[in-house]
Design a protein around this motif. Structure first.
Motif, PDB file in Angstrom:
ATOM      1  N   SER A 148      39.607  32.634  37.181  1.00 49.44           N
ATOM      2  CA  SER A 148      39.902  32.380  35.871  1.00 49.44           C
ATOM      3  C   SER A 148      39.435  31.093  35.469  1.00 49.44           C
ATOM      4  O   SER A 148      38.925  30.137  36.124  1.00 49.44           O
ATOM      5  CB  SER A 148      41.473  32.445  35.684  1.00 49.44           C
ATOM      6  N   GLN A 149      39.246  30.956  34.197  1.00 51.47           N
ATOM      7  CA  GLN A 149      38.977  29.474  33.644  1.00 51.47           C
ATOM      8  C   GLN A 149      39.919  29.191  32.534  1.00 51.47           C
ATOM      9  O   GLN A 149      40.114  29.998  31.731  1.00 51.47           O
ATOM     10  CB  GLN A 149      37.336  29.466  32.778  1.00 51.47           C
ATOM     11  N   ILE A 150      40.261  28.065  32.550  1.00 50.75           N
ATOM     12  CA  ILE A 150      41.428  27.577  31.728  1.00 50.75           C
ATOM     13  C   ILE A 150      40.609  26.346  30.705  1.00 50.75           C
ATOM     14  O   ILE A 150      40.015  25.752  31.466  1.00 50.75           O
ATOM     15  CB  ILE A 150      42.488  26.792  32.721  1.00 50.75           C
ATOM     16  N   LEU A 151      40.899  26.499  29.728  1.00 53.68           N
ATOM     17  CA  LEU A 151      40.603  25.723  28.768  1.00 53.68           C
ATOM     18  C   LEU A 151      41.423  25.038  27.921  1.00 53.68           C
ATOM     19  O   LEU A 151      42.627  25.593  27.480  1.00 53.68           O
ATOM     20  CB  LEU A 151      39.725  26.398  27.293  1.00 53.68           C
ATOM     21  N   ILE A 152      41.748  23.748  28.415  1.00 50.57           N
ATOM     22  CA  ILE A 152      42.741  22.854  27.787  1.00 50.57           C
ATOM     23  C   ILE A 152      42.371  21.901  26.628  1.00 50.57           C
ATOM     24  O   ILE A 152      41.735  20.920  27.134  1.00 50.57           O
ATOM     25  CB  ILE A 152      43.330  21.999  28.958  1.00 50.57           C
ATOM     26  N   GLU A 168      40.192  12.866  22.131  1.00 52.57           N
ATOM     27  CA  GLU A 168      40.213  14.226  22.250  1.00 52.57           C
ATOM     28  C   GLU A 168      39.334  14.599  23.202  1.00 52.57           C
ATOM     29  O   GLU A 168      38.079  14.355  23.349  1.00 52.57           O
ATOM     30  CB  GLU A 168      40.049  14.734  20.770  1.00 52.57           C
ATOM     31  N   SER A 169      39.680  15.579  23.856  1.00 52.38           N
ATOM     32  CA  SER A 169      38.889  16.124  25.022  1.00 52.38           C
ATOM     33  C   SER A 169      39.016  17.745  25.288  1.00 52.38           C
ATOM     34  O   SER A 169      40.199  18.245  24.867  1.00 52.38           O
ATOM     35  CB  SER A 169      38.989  15.424  26.296  1.00 52.38           C
ATOM     36  N   LEU A 170      38.217  18.407  26.013  1.00 54.49           N
ATOM     37  CA  LEU A 170      38.303  19.426  26.404  1.00 54.49           C
ATOM     38  C   LEU A 170      38.209  19.614  27.939  1.00 54.49           C
ATOM     39  O   LEU A 170      37.066  19.299  28.621  1.00 54.49           O
ATOM     40  CB  LEU A 170      37.112  20.547  25.844  1.00 54.49           C
ATOM     41  N   ILE A 171      39.251  19.954  28.697  1.00 51.85           N
ATOM     42  CA  ILE A 171      39.210  20.129  30.141  1.00 51.85           C
ATOM     43  C   ILE A 171      39.145  21.441  30.563  1.00 51.85           C
ATOM     44  O   ILE A 171      39.947  22.268  30.021  1.00 51.85           O
ATOM     45  CB  ILE A 171      40.651  19.421  30.720  1.00 51.85           C
ATOM     46  N   THR A 172      38.129  21.794  31.442  1.00 50.05           N
ATOM     47  CA  THR A 172      38.020  23.003  31.781  1.00 50.05           C
ATOM     48  C   THR A 172      37.888  23.368  33.252  1.00 50.05           C
ATOM     49  O   THR A 172      36.906  23.427  34.006  1.00 50.05           O
ATOM     50  CB  THR A 172      36.488  23.485  31.168  1.00 50.05           C
ATOM     51  N   PRO A 173      39.416  23.544  33.864  1.00 55.75           N
ATOM     52  CA  PRO A 173      39.190  23.961  35.327  1.00 55.75           C
ATOM     53  C   PRO A 173      38.851  25.287  35.531  1.00 55.75           C
ATOM     54  O   PRO A 173      39.075  26.453  34.906  1.00 55.75           O
ATOM     55  CB  PRO A 173      40.542  23.658  35.553  1.00 55.75           C
ATOM     56  N   ASP A 174      38.046  25.577  36.439  1.00 54.38           N
ATOM     57  CA  ASP A 174      37.702  27.008  36.955  1.00 54.38           C
ATOM     58  C   ASP A 174      38.547  27.094  38.445  1.00 54.38           C
ATOM     59  O   ASP A 174      38.556  26.507  39.257  1.00 54.38           O
ATOM     60  CB  ASP A 174      36.301  27.045  37.224  1.00 54.38           C
ATOM     61  N   VAL A 175      39.076  28.200  38.299  1.00 51.77           N
ATOM     62  CA  VAL A 175      40.112  28.450  39.255  1.00 51.77           C
ATOM     63  C   VAL A 175      39.620  29.573  40.098  1.00 51.77           C
ATOM     64  O   VAL A 175      39.417  31.039  39.473  1.00 51.77           O
ATOM     65  CB  VAL A 175      41.592  28.598  38.746  1.00 51.77           C
ATOM     66  N   LYS A 179      43.149  27.842  43.256  1.00 47.60           N
ATOM     67  CA  LYS A 179      42.756  26.843  43.594  1.00 47.60           C
ATOM     68  C   LYS A 179      41.484  26.181  42.438  1.00 47.60           C
ATOM     69  O   LYS A 179      40.855  27.111  42.352  1.00 47.60           O
ATOM     70  CB  LYS A 179      42.130  26.617  45.116  1.00 47.60           C
ATOM     71  N   VAL A 180      41.492  25.038  42.332  1.00 50.84           N
ATOM     72  CA  VAL A 180      40.442  24.762  41.240  1.00 50.84           C
ATOM     73  C   VAL A 180      39.284  24.355  41.965  1.00 50.84           C
ATOM     74  O   VAL A 180      39.168  23.587  42.974  1.00 50.84           O
ATOM     75  CB  VAL A 180      41.080  23.316  40.633  1.00 50.84           C
ATOM     76  N   VAL A 181      38.343  25.046  41.594  1.00 49.29           N
ATOM     77  CA  VAL A 181      36.798  24.559  42.264  1.00 49.29           C
ATOM     78  C   VAL A 181      36.058  23.875  41.588  1.00 49.29           C
ATOM     79  O   VAL A 181      35.109  23.197  42.198  1.00 49.29           O
ATOM     80  CB  VAL A 181      36.218  26.049  42.599  1.00 49.29           C
ATOM     81  N   ARG A 182      36.412  23.944  40.099  1.00 45.33           N
ATOM     82  CA  ARG A 182      35.427  23.042  39.268  1.00 45.33           C
ATOM     83  C   ARG A 182      36.427  22.404  38.244  1.00 45.33           C
ATOM     84  O   ARG A 182      37.188  23.170  37.648  1.00 45.33           O
ATOM     85  CB  ARG A 182      34.106  23.728  38.727  1.00 45.33           C
ATOM     86  N   HIS A 183      36.500  21.245  37.897  1.00 44.95           N
ATOM     87  CA  HIS A 183      36.961  20.544  36.808  1.00 44.95           C
ATOM     88  C   HIS A 183      36.128  19.563  36.142  1.00 44.95           C
ATOM     89  O   HIS A 183      35.414  18.818  36.463  1.00 44.95           O
ATOM     90  CB  HIS A 183      38.198  19.693  37.524  1.00 44.95           C
TER      91      HIS A 183
END
Length: 230
Positions: A148-152, A168-175, A179-183
């Motif tokens: 999954s990808q989370i858009l924060i 302001e930012s956009l945090i995009t963890p790929d899970v 487990k988070v593999v890319r942040h």
């Protein structure tokens, strides 16, 4: 702890960076870049702020809105850890959400592996007197089996020598498999500069190399990701 004269000198250099007469200083990103440039000199003196109770309270008080993916909910597991990390009150346990070979990247650094990610975030209190995510909206998208990808979409607040800086930012963890593999953290919600996102690939490559160099230097100065003593 370094001698008082060294601390005073480092602080003076950081003040100078923050007050240089330039139009770029009006943007939050410019303040971040200038503050981070002097973080190495201040690191030993202010590492004790890592466990700031102010940061913990700020993380707990962030305003949130969540749109989980069907059958998802991974964001509910990792978001408390992200709030601690960005609130400068992280412990070793907060970094357990990352896969061993995870990467983290923002406009300043590109970290490879959990140890480097720790160094990247443990250095934050050496630059900022206060840091926290104050508002965020989450959208979680399923990208494959166990992925999954989370858009924060978020607003971060920092204090640098008494200056309030809101970003302001956009945090995009790929899970993957929990487990988070890319942040990635896109300041001002702008994609990071690399070979694919700029008009001249060479400039993008230079930006990537610069981020790696900054990360490796920070990693050395922060004790190679060593967890601080509470």
């Amino acid at each position: 702890m370094p001698p008082p004269a060294l601390c005073a000198s480092s602080a003076a250099r950081l003040r100078l960076l923050l007050h240089q007469p330039s139009t770029a200083t009006t943007t939050p990103s410019a303040l971040f870049l200038r503050a981070a440039a002097a973080s190495a000199a201040l690191a030993p003196a202010r590492q004790r702020l890592l466990f700031s109770t102010t940061g913990m309270a700020a993380a707990a008080g962030a305003k949130a809105s969540t749109q989980p993916a069907a059958g998802g909910g991974v964001s509910e597991l990792i978001m408390p850890h992200l709030l601690n990390i960005y609130g400068s009150c992280a412990t070793a346990r907060d970094f357990e959400m990352y896969a061993p070979n995870a990467t983290f990247e923002d406009p300043l650094m590109r970290a490879h592996g959990v140890k480097q990610i720790k160094s990247a975030f443990y250095t934050m209190p050496t630059v900022f007197g206060e840091s926290k995510i104050v508002e965020y909206t989450i959208k979680e998208n399923t990208t494959g089996p166990g992925k999954s990808q989370i858009l924060i979409d978020n607003k971060q607040h920092y204090k640098v020598f008494g200056k309030d800086v809101d970003l302001e930012s956009l945090i995009t963890p790929d899970v993957e498999d929990g487990k988070v593999v890319r942040h990635q953290d896109w300041w001002d919600k702008k994609p990071l500069k690399n070979r694919e996102t700029v008009s001249f690939p060479l400039l993008g490559r230079l930006a990537q190399t610069s981020r790696r160099g900054a990360m490796l230097l920070t990693h050395v100065l922060m004790g190679f990701g060593k967890d601080p003593t509470p």
